[in-house]
Design a protein around this motif. Structure first.
Motif, PDB file in Angstrom:
ATOM      1  N   ARG A  52      94.570  -5.392  89.950  1.00  0.00           N
ATOM      2  CA  ARG A  52      94.275  -3.888  90.215  1.00  0.00           C
ATOM      3  C   ARG A  52      93.768  -3.011  89.151  1.00  0.00           C
ATOM      4  NH1 ARG A  52      98.296   0.598  92.291  1.00  0.00           N
ATOM      5  NH2 ARG A  52      98.985   0.257  90.270  1.00  0.00           N
ATOM      6  N   GLY A  55      90.148  -3.621  88.583  1.00  0.00           N
ATOM      7  CA  GLY A  55      89.131  -2.844  89.595  1.00  0.00           C
ATOM      8  C   GLY A  55      89.038  -4.225  90.787  1.00  0.00           C
ATOM      9  N   VAL A  56      89.974  -5.015  90.806  1.00  0.00           N
ATOM     10  CA  VAL A  56      89.853  -6.196  91.939  1.00  0.00           C
ATOM     11  C   VAL A  56      90.026  -5.509  93.062  1.00  0.00           C
ATOM     12  CG1 VAL A  56      90.807  -8.270  92.828  1.00  0.00           C
ATOM     13  CG2 VAL A  56      90.366  -8.292  90.359  1.00  0.00           C
ATOM     14  N   THR A  57      89.350  -5.806  94.293  1.00  0.00           N
ATOM     15  CA  THR A  57      89.751  -5.429  95.672  1.00  0.00           C
ATOM     16  C   THR A  57      90.932  -6.134  96.317  1.00  0.00           C
ATOM     17  OG1 THR A  57      87.219  -5.031  96.076  1.00  0.00           O
ATOM     18  CG2 THR A  57      88.711  -5.070  97.993  1.00  0.00           C
ATOM     19  N   VAL A  58      91.997  -5.249  96.529  1.00  0.00           N
ATOM     20  CA  VAL A  58      93.246  -5.632  96.969  1.00  0.00           C
ATOM     21  C   VAL A  58      93.048  -5.428  98.754  1.00  0.00           C
ATOM     22  CG1 VAL A  58      95.765  -5.240  96.999  1.00  0.00           C
ATOM     23  CG2 VAL A  58      94.471  -4.964  94.983  1.00  0.00           C
ATOM     24  N   LEU A  59      93.373  -6.692  99.237  1.00  0.00           N
ATOM     25  CA  LEU A  59      93.361  -6.405 100.919  1.00  0.00           C
ATOM     26  C   LEU A  59      94.823  -6.088 101.243  1.00  0.00           C
ATOM     27  CD1 LEU A  59      91.178  -9.620 101.382  1.00  0.00           C
ATOM     28  CD2 LEU A  59      90.448  -7.171 101.117  1.00  0.00           C
ATOM     29  N   ILE A  74      93.900 -10.384  97.605  1.00  0.00           N
ATOM     30  CA  ILE A  74      92.782  -9.777  96.760  1.00  0.00           C
ATOM     31  C   ILE A  74      91.540 -10.371  97.715  1.00  0.00           C
ATOM     32  CG2 ILE A  74      94.236  -9.456  95.169  1.00  0.00           C
ATOM     33  CD1 ILE A  74      92.838 -11.910  93.771  1.00  0.00           C
ATOM     34  N   GLU A  75      90.334  -9.822  97.058  1.00  0.00           N
ATOM     35  CA  GLU A  75      89.048 -10.385  97.350  1.00  0.00           C
ATOM     36  C   GLU A  75      88.229 -10.575  96.271  1.00  0.00           C
ATOM     37  OE1 GLU A  75      86.894  -8.868 101.225  1.00  0.00           O
ATOM     38  OE2 GLU A  75      86.359  -7.773  99.831  1.00  0.00           O
ATOM     39  N   ARG A  79      83.357 -11.929  98.659  1.00  0.00           N
ATOM     40  CA  ARG A  79      84.259 -11.307  99.779  1.00  0.00           C
ATOM     41  C   ARG A  79      85.102 -12.448 100.349  1.00  0.00           C
ATOM     42  NH1 ARG A  79      81.885  -6.654 103.320  1.00  0.00           N
ATOM     43  NH2 ARG A  79      84.229  -6.980 103.949  1.00  0.00           N
TER      44      ARG A  79
END
Length: 98
Positions: A52, A55-59, A74-75, A79
């Motif tokens: 996080r 900057g990783v996208t957390v789903l 995560i993604e 995607r």
């Protein structure tokens, strides 16, 4: 092979892979496509904080699932959903069936 799980129409299989395990599961008709990557880690919450901060996208934030595993979703940049899984010390999967 280590174990099988899930419904008969969409079973998952876990294989021994060196000192780790490889899980193969899913189906072609799942939302977002058939590819999901599941990685077992020692500490899901520590990895969640590290990713996080990067900057990783957390789903989905870390939580203990009804089946007893701790997961965070995560993604990747393409995607593709990636699930980080922690097997708690008290979980039955910690027992070596061999």
């Amino acid at each position: 092979m280590y174990r099988e799980f899930g419904p008969a129409e969409h079973p998952g299989v876990v294989f021994f892979l060196g000192q780790g395990l490889l899980e193969v599961s899913g189906s072609h008709d799942e939302p977002g496509g058939p590819l999901r990557l599941w990685l077992q880690v020692r500490d899901v919450r520590a990895e969640y904080e590290r990713l996080r901060a990067a900057g990783v996208t957390v789903l989905r934030e870390p939580r203990r699932e009804s089946w007893g595993l701790v997961e965070v979703w995560i993604e990747d940049p393409d995607r593709v959903p990636i699930v980080l899984v922690e097997v708690p010390a008290d979980h039955p999967l910690r027992r070596d069936p061999r």
